[in-house]
Design a protein around this motif. Structure first.
Motif, PDB file in Angstrom:
ATOM      1  N   ALA A  69       0.849  -1.189   0.204  1.00 15.80           N
ATOM      2  CA  ALA A  69      -0.217  -0.205  -0.484  1.00 15.80           C
ATOM      3  C   ALA A  69       1.191   1.366   0.241  1.00 15.80           C
ATOM      4  N   GLU A  84      -1.863   7.908  -3.489  1.00 18.83           N
ATOM      5  CA  GLU A  84      -1.795   6.498  -3.475  1.00 18.83           C
ATOM      6  C   GLU A  84      -1.458   5.664  -4.415  1.00 18.83           C
ATOM      7  N   SER A  86      -2.055   1.643  -4.446  1.00 18.87           N
ATOM      8  CA  SER A  86      -2.897   0.767  -3.707  1.00 18.87           C
ATOM      9  C   SER A  86      -3.819   1.350  -4.175  1.00 18.87           C
ATOM     10  N   HIS A  97      -1.768  -3.001  -7.506  1.00 20.07           N
ATOM     11  CA  HIS A  97      -1.384  -1.761  -6.631  1.00 20.07           C
ATOM     12  C   HIS A  97       0.196  -2.566  -6.970  1.00 20.07           C
ATOM     13  N   THR A  99       4.157  -2.754  -5.562  1.00 17.90           N
ATOM     14  CA  THR A  99       4.614  -3.842  -4.228  1.00 17.90           C
ATOM     15  C   THR A  99       5.750  -2.330  -4.408  1.00 17.90           C
TER      16      THR A  99
END
Length: 524
Positions: A69, A84, A86, A97, A99
């Motif tokens: 996230a 953001e 994610s 998302h 990683t």
């Protein structure tokens, strides 16, 4: 005798070995370095890479070690914009998302998975020669050198995953086309003081280039990545860390970017020369190239490790399935036909992104240093367009890659569903199978060929241990879809034709060879 000799124990080499052994091949992995390379250079794993690794049983551990996230802060002049990374609008994957995970962790997880299958990395062992031998040149005699002396060994295939200065590529006589960049990357693990949100990727845009600060340092809190024009004479090979960068120079890079931070301590630093090159071919006889041995480019977009792993997932099963067959030229040729065009596009994309990120040309410098801060008030509105962000990640992740022109992509009788074409990546979706609701990628999350039958498709005769059959009762009609071990559709047919199906299985090496049950039968 070994089926596959993997040269190089980076992410591409370890994935090639794991994919090959998971599909029944015997494998050796040799690495000329006596110790694992540290610190990490790659820090991002994309959704498509996680999809490719899922059948090998390592995805869960990678996610446990990574940040699934992630959040970024863009520093545009005096303004900060939060992003953001994610929960992206990617409904056709289980990993919507980015990683953040260190290359060191990726290598450790892959190495442990290999060890569980009985394969250990032979470090301090260097390939010095390789020559074709056996009837019709059907084997490779490889010469290995280590502290214990010289060893001659025989294998069916050599997978060269040994980086930009590849010995395998040199022995194969394969050209290495491209050029060097005028910019170099500066890396450092540092402690910083200043108003920096913890656990966040900080990106600062200055006239001289972008500066990235990740909370993924090894031995320090922060990993700093920046670009600058090449300085001084080369002191290391392309892609390898050179000498230390003095602290005042690191601080100057931070100041030029506009990031409000001060270096309190430097634990490690290096400068890395960059190039953009592509191998003229991915195969010479029984010698193959993957990862940085086949293509090298700037770190823009986090493409290096991810493209190498996806090469390896494509190559590993083909080497395993070809190991017990005399006629497999189309299967082996398909590797280069499929993956080299992908690398060509990645090179073009990373070249463009790197120009925007790092070039001191007046245009990108003006865009970064002047226009971006002026446009900062509109950035939050743009960042709320999650669909746009998702489409960018889809492209970077290679979720759009297809192999439509591959000899392994075939159509049988006209299927009812024309949207899914042979050569497409199988999208994830919710289906019903054996009375339970499940995601498609969960069904295909094991090594081998996966045969998806629609509700009314006639059950085929037993197809051998390399083929897993799933009946999707939620899909009407009589279609049949054969999914390759790397998650791409190989065959799509309407009313099942056993001749067409067996012909395709024979083409990809998944049907048992005459007189046996298949080299990899015990793996399933």
């Amino acid at each position: 005798m070994t089926d596959v000799l993997v040269v190089g124990a980076g992410p591409a080499g370890l994935t090639t070995a794991l994919q090959a052994v998971a599909h029944g091949a015997s494998v050796r992995v040799v690495e000329r370095r006596p110790d694992a390379f540290r610190p990490s250079r790659a820090l991002i794993v994309h959704p498509r890479t996680l999809e490719c690794l899922r059948p090998l049983g390592v995805t869960g551990e990678l996610l446990d070690r990574g940040d699934i996230a992630p959040r970024a802060e863009l520093h545009l002049g005096h303004r900060r914009v939060s992003v953001e990374l994610s929960g992206l609008d990617l409904p056709d994957t289980a990993f919507p998302h980015l990683t953040l995970v260190r290359q060191a962790d990726v290598e450790e997880v892959l190495a442990q998975a290999l060890a569980r299958r009985g394969v250990t990395i032979e470090r301090g062992v260097e390939l010095t020669d390789a020559a074709f031998t056996g009837y019709g040149g059907g084997l490779v005699r490889a010469t290995l050198r280590s502290a214990a002396g010289i060893e001659d060994t025989t294998c069916r295939f050599v997978a060269g995953c040994d980086g930009p200065d590849s010995t395998v590529r040199r022995l194969a006589g394969i050209g290495w086309r491209g050029a060097s960049y005028r910019q170099e990357v500066v890396l450092a693990d540092v402690e910083l003081t200043g108003d920096l949100s913890p656990g966040v990727v900080h990106v600062a845009a200055g006239r001289n280039g972008l500066l990235f600060v990740f909370s993924l340092g090894e031995g320090a809190t922060w990993r700093l990545l920046a670009t600058r024009p090449v300085r001084g004479a080369p002191d290391a090979a392309f892609g390898q860390p050179g000498g230390d960068v003095p602290t005042p120079e690191l601080q100057r890079l931070i100041a030029d970017s506009g990031l409000a931070a001060t270096i309190a301590e430097v634990r490690w630093s290096a400068k890395v020369r960059l190039q953009h090159r592509l191998a003229a071919a991915y195969r010479y006889g029984r010698l193959f190239l993957a990862g940085d041995a086949a293509h090298t480019h700037s770190p823009a977009g986090g493409q290096g490790m991810n493209t190498g792993i996806q090469d390896a997932v494509n190559l590993g099963w083909k080497l395993a399935y070809a190991a017990d067959r005399e006629r497999c030229s189309e299967l082996l040729d398909s590797y280069g036909r499929e993956r080299r065009p992908v690398a060509r596009k990645v090179l073009a994309m990373t070249h463009l992104i790197f120009f925007a990120e790092a070039s001191t040309h007046p245009l990108p410098a003006f865009l970064r240093g002047t226009l971006a801060p002026l446009a900062a008030p509109a950035a939050p509105l743009l960042m709320r367009q999650r669909r746009l962000l998702a489409e960018g990640v889809r492209t970077l992740s290679q979720l759009r890659v297809n192999y439509h022109g591959s000899p392994l992509s075939q159509v049988g009788t006209a299927p009812a569903d024309r949207q899914l074409q042979p050569g497409d990546r199988l999208p994830d979706a919710t289906v019903t199978c054996d009375g339970r609701t499940v995601r498609l990628h969960e069904l295909t999350a094991s090594p081998g060929i996966h045969l998806l039958l629609s509700r009314d498709t006639e059950q085929p005769d037993p197809l051998g241990p390399r083929v897993h059959v799933h009946r999707l009762t939620s899909r009407p009609g009589g279609d049949l879809v054969a999914v390759r071990p790397d998650g791409y559709v190989g065959l799509h047919s309407g009313p099942a034709d056993p001749v067409v199906l067996r012909s395709w299985l024979d083409l990809v090496g998944a049907s048992p060879p005459c007189g046996g049950t298949g080299h990899g039968a015990s793996s399933y």
